[in-house]
Design an enzyme around this catalytic site. Structure first.
Site, PDB file in Angstrom:
ATOM      1  N   ASP A  93      -9.138   5.157  13.053  1.00 50.43           N
ATOM      2  CA  ASP A  93      -8.688   3.929  12.269  1.00 50.43           C
ATOM      3  C   ASP A  93      -9.661   3.188  12.101  1.00 50.43           C
ATOM      4  OD1 ASP A  93      -7.015   1.576  11.393  1.00 50.43           O
ATOM      5  OD2 ASP A  93      -5.260   3.057  12.201  1.00 50.43           O
TER       6      ASP A  93
ATOM      7  N   VAL B  37       9.184   2.165   3.948  1.00 50.24           N
ATOM      8  CA  VAL B  37       9.199   2.009   5.451  1.00 50.24           C
ATOM      9  C   VAL B  37       8.984   0.367   5.787  1.00 50.24           C
ATOM     10  CG1 VAL B  37       8.050   2.701   7.590  1.00 50.24           C
ATOM     11  CG2 VAL B  37       7.900   4.174   5.650  1.00 50.24           C
TER      12      VAL B  37
ATOM     13  N   TYR C 126      -2.226   4.822  -6.721  1.00 45.19           N
ATOM     14  CA  TYR C 126      -1.396   5.374  -5.570  1.00 45.19           C
ATOM     15  C   TYR C 126      -0.609   6.564  -5.714  1.00 45.19           C
ATOM     16  CZ  TYR C 126       1.533   5.020  -1.450  1.00 45.19           C
ATOM     17  OH  TYR C 126       2.183   5.323   0.059  1.00 45.19           O
TER      18      TYR C 126
ATOM     19  N   ASN D   5      -2.934  11.218   8.093  1.00 45.47           N
ATOM     20  CA  ASN D   5      -2.228  10.292   7.563  1.00 45.47           C
ATOM     21  C   ASN D   5      -2.599   9.068   7.045  1.00 45.47           C
ATOM     22  OD1 ASN D   5       0.450   8.611   8.249  1.00 45.47           O
ATOM     23  ND2 ASN D   5      -0.864   7.453   9.497  1.00 45.47           N
TER      24      ASN D   5
END
Length: 252
Positions: A33, A177, A144, A78
């Protein structure tokens, strides 16, 4: 341990939920990350690296450590960023490049360095996080949407290329989400369209047949399934976990 999983952008949001899901299933969890503050909050027994997924030497080094530690069973590519919310003529090239770089090149680099490790073992599972934006046109989200469509093409190629080596590849497409990242999207879309945040939220929810946002744990549950032997013949698939999105452009 069931095996080892590496999750990019694993310190918060969907990635953190994936880590928790795989940990509960008995996996040894490794994460990367860029958010060093979030990395400090992950469980102490997770192996973590402060790495930008677009930094090839750093990514190569992480996978070298994974290999030295005994291999890799599951990769969850991810990492992603939302990118700008704007009409195409208002999108700066630098914004476009950053969005595409993180979402697409980050997945490419992760797969590039995971593949040799998995090939040596003769097995493995790659799970790429796309989006419902990778299944529909998405007004005001050109960078995106383009990147999330592209990772599906990447995954389809990986499934064909790596399948003979016992390696599966699939894409999970989250819908809207619940969480801080989606709140930012809601606020930006509201500003861009002259709507309130609640109107945009209602538009997203009404565009699903379940009339609801999803939770990060819903995405994690699918990733754990795709990484498991229960999905041993599931490869090359695009699986939406979105409550069935019918209309991705929020309207009221």
């Amino acid at each position: 341990m069931t095996g080892r999983v590496l999750i990019t952008a694993g310190a918060s949001g969907i990635g953190r939920a994936m880590g928790e899901g795989f940990a509960a299933a008995g996996y040894d969890v490794w994460i990367t990350d860029v958010d060093t503050g979030a990395l400090e909050q992950v469980p102490a027994n997770w192996r973590s690296f402060a790495v930008d997924v677009t930094d090839e030497p750093a990514m190569q080094a992480v996978f070298a450590e994974v290999d030295a530690a005994g291999g890799l069973d599951v990769l969850c590519a991810n990492a992603g960023v939302a990118g700008p919310t704007a009409l195409i003529e208002d999108v700066a090239l630098a914004e476009w490049r950053r969005c595409v770089s993180v979402n697409l090149e980050g997945a490419f680099l992760a797969a590039k360095y995971a593949a040799p490790i998995m090939k040596a073992a003769g097995r493995g599972s790659i799970v790429v996080t796309s989006s419902t934006a990778g299944q529909f046109g998405y007004p005001n989200r050109a960078p995106y949407a383009a990147a999330k469509w592209a990772v599906i093409g990447l995954m389809k190629t990986l499934a064909m290329e790596l399948g003979p080596h016992g390696i599966r590849a699939n894409v999970v497409c989250p819908g809207a989400v619940e969480g801080p990242r989606m709140e930012g999207v809601l606020e930006r879309e509201a500003a861009a369209k002259g709507m309130t945040r609640d109107q945009v939220y209602a538009g997203y929810a009404s565009g699903t047949s379940m009339r609801s946002f999803v939770e990060a744990s819903d995405i994690a549950n699918m990733a754990v399934f795709l990484g498991s032997d229960a999905a041993r013949m599931v490869s090359g698939q695009v699986i939406a976990v979105d409550g069935h999105t019918e209309n991705p452009d929020p309207k009221v």
